[in-house]
Design a protein around this motif. Structure first.
Motif, short mmCIF file in Angstrom:
data_model
loop_
_atom_site.label_atom_id
_atom_site.label_comp_id
_atom_site.label_asym_id
_atom_site.label_seq_id
_atom_site.Cartn_x
_atom_site.Cartn_y
_atom_site.Cartn_z
N ALA A 63 19.41 -57.53 44.07
CA ALA A 63 19.71 -57.92 45.43
C ALA A 63 21.22 -57.47 45.51
N THR A 64 21.68 -56.70 44.66
CA THR A 64 23.14 -56.43 44.88
C THR A 64 23.12 -54.71 44.61
N ARG A 65 24.34 -54.18 45.17
CA ARG A 65 24.81 -52.86 44.52
C ARG A 65 24.71 -52.52 43.07
N ILE A 66 25.43 -53.60 42.72
CA ILE A 66 25.72 -53.40 41.32
C ILE A 66 24.36 -53.69 40.20
N GLY A 67 23.49 -54.17 40.70
CA GLY A 67 22.20 -54.45 39.98
C GLY A 67 21.50 -53.00 40.29
N ILE A 68 21.27 -52.67 41.35
CA ILE A 68 20.41 -51.31 41.65
C ILE A 68 21.15 -50.03 40.99
N VAL A 82 12.31 -38.98 38.17
CA VAL A 82 11.27 -40.27 38.43
C VAL A 82 9.95 -39.51 39.36
N ASP A 83 8.92 -39.62 38.87
CA ASP A 83 7.87 -39.21 39.32
C ASP A 83 7.26 -40.05 40.37
N VAL A 84 7.38 -41.48 40.12
CA VAL A 84 6.69 -42.50 40.74
C VAL A 84 7.83 -43.66 41.08
N LEU A 85 8.13 -43.85 42.26
CA LEU A 85 9.08 -45.17 42.33
C LEU A 85 8.11 -46.27 43.09
N TYR A 118 18.75 -49.85 49.59
CA TYR A 118 19.80 -49.22 48.77
C TYR A 118 19.10 -48.62 47.65
N LEU A 119 17.98 -49.26 46.84
CA LEU A 119 17.12 -48.58 46.00
C LEU A 119 16.44 -47.15 46.39
N LEU A 120 15.85 -47.19 47.65
CA LEU A 120 15.22 -46.09 48.32
C LEU A 120 16.28 -44.86 48.26
N HIS A 121 17.61 -45.32 48.98
CA HIS A 121 18.50 -44.46 49.31
C HIS A 121 19.02 -43.93 48.09
N PHE A 123 17.41 -43.36 45.12
CA PHE A 123 16.14 -42.64 44.34
C PHE A 123 15.55 -41.59 45.04
N LEU A 124 15.65 -41.51 46.47
CA LEU A 124 14.96 -40.92 47.37
C LEU A 124 15.70 -39.59 47.34
N ARG A 125 16.95 -39.68 47.30
CA ARG A 125 17.77 -38.41 47.32
C ARG A 125 17.59 -37.41 46.41
N ASP A 126 17.30 -37.88 44.99
CA ASP A 126 16.88 -37.04 43.96
C ASP A 126 15.58 -36.57 44.27
N MET A 127 14.45 -37.47 44.69
CA MET A 127 13.12 -36.72 44.82
C MET A 127 13.18 -35.74 45.90
N ARG A 128 14.02 -35.93 47.01
CA ARG A 128 14.17 -34.76 47.76
C ARG A 128 14.80 -33.59 47.38
N ASN A 129 15.89 -33.63 46.63
CA ASN A 129 16.25 -32.53 45.99
C ASN A 129 15.41 -31.86 45.18
N ARG A 130 14.35 -32.36 44.38
CA ARG A 130 13.26 -31.84 43.62
C ARG A 130 12.32 -31.71 44.39
N ASN A 131 12.17 -32.01 45.74
CA ASN A 131 10.92 -31.71 46.74
C ASN A 131 9.62 -32.40 45.70
N GLU A 132 9.65 -33.61 45.48
CA GLU A 132 8.63 -33.95 44.55
C GLU A 132 8.63 -35.41 44.30
N GLY A 133 7.61 -36.42 44.74
CA GLY A 133 7.50 -37.72 43.98
C GLY A 133 6.62 -38.40 44.97
N LYS A 134 6.38 -39.59 44.20
CA LYS A 134 5.58 -40.49 45.28
C LYS A 134 6.23 -41.81 45.42
N VAL A 135 6.15 -42.57 46.31
CA VAL A 135 6.91 -43.94 46.50
C VAL A 135 5.73 -44.65 47.18
N LEU A 136 5.87 -46.10 46.41
CA LEU A 136 5.26 -47.17 46.93
C LEU A 136 6.10 -48.48 47.24
N ILE A 137 6.26 -48.69 48.60
CA ILE A 137 6.95 -49.78 48.98
C ILE A 137 6.01 -51.05 49.10
N THR A 138 6.16 -52.28 48.60
CA THR A 138 5.43 -53.45 48.91
C THR A 138 6.11 -54.03 50.06
#
Length: 263
Positions: A63-68, A82-85, A118-121, A123-138
């Motif tokens: 729930a915190t920036r420090i934890g993420i 990260v292939d799957v988040l 914050y989690l998605l912000h 990790f998704l930047r890295d995925m976008r830079n690679r143009n690869e990855g799968k994300v599941l959001i509950t």
């Protein structure tokens, strides 16, 4: 040269749907980094290793920036993409809004909204830079209706559901897919921690978390936009699209108001 094992990151993986999602990853050959804010994450890691997986556990306040940041740094140390988040960490809260302690309210918002965002912000930047990855959001079908006696929780899930669809659209021209898992009431410790064991929804029959996780994992692998698990939940989601908000709120009240439990 041997092909590398793919890497999956699962948050909220100590119990329930998150643990079952992690099991799906093991079954499909992924190495795992799992995270939760509870000590049970180490027990979950032991269970997953017993299934033959390579697992690293991170106990962090998601729930915190420090934890993420702690989770992100742990992943970065591996030097692997990260292939799957799976952004699964979440928190519930029952009872009337004005009767809730505001510290509990803030915890729900910080976990479900801030932590997920914050989690998605990160990790998704890295995925976008690679143009690869799968994300599941509950997310939740709770996000489709005004949640009388779960007002804050439902509002946070409305945010998560909407956020997932928006990200999917933003990334539609990439090789990254975003899937929103939208379960209904599931047989986890959710209703105990949300103090909802004296409600109708808290005592009604619930979906199997293993089923929910498998449906979500399969939908993610297919690159689908969302997965509503269970026939009754699909019907409820359809009703949410046609019923007036007042009627939806009243329907939710009958499920979530304290004192409505079946005995």
């Amino acid at each position: 040269m041997a092909e590398r094992a793919k890497l999956a990151v699962v948050t909220g993986a100590s119990l329930g749907i998150g643990l079952e999602l992690a099991k799906q990853c093991i079954e499909h050959g992924y190495d795992l980094i799992i995270a939760s804010d509870t000590e049970e994450i180490q027990e979950a890691a032991a269970v997953l290793r017993g299934l033959g997986g390579t697992v690293e556990a991170v106990q962090a306040d998601l729930a915190t920036r420090i934890g993420i940041d702690q989770l992100y740094t742990t992943v970065a140390r591996q030097g692997r993409p990260v292939d799957v988040l799976m952004a699964n960490a979440g928190r519930g809260l029952g009872e009337a809004f004005v009767d809730q302690d505001f510290a509990d309210i803030q915890r729900v918002i910080d976990t479900n909204v801030f932590g997920t965002t914050y989690l998605l912000h990160r990790f998704l930047r890295d995925m976008r830079n690679r143009n690869e990855g799968k994300v599941l959001i509950t997310g939740s079908i709770a996000g489709a209706m005004p949640g009388a006696f779960q007002a804050v929780y439902n509002a946070t899930k409305a945010y998560v559901d909407s956020f997932a669809y928006a990200l999917r659209n933003e990334l539609k021209d990439t090789d990254i897919t975003v899937t929103c898992l939208m379960p209904g009431p599931t047989d986890t410790d959710f209703f105990e921690t949300a103090d909802m064991l004296d409600t109708k929804v808290g005592t009604d029959k619930k979906d199997d978390p293993a089923m929910v996780a498998k449906k979500g994992f399969d939908a993610m692998m297919r690159g689908e936009g969302h997965e509503v698990t269970g026939f009754a939940n699909k019907m409820q989601a359809m009703m949410a699209n046609i019923m007036p908000d007042d009627a939806l709120a009243e329907m939710h009240r009958k499920m979530a108001q304290p004192g409505t439990a079946k005995h």
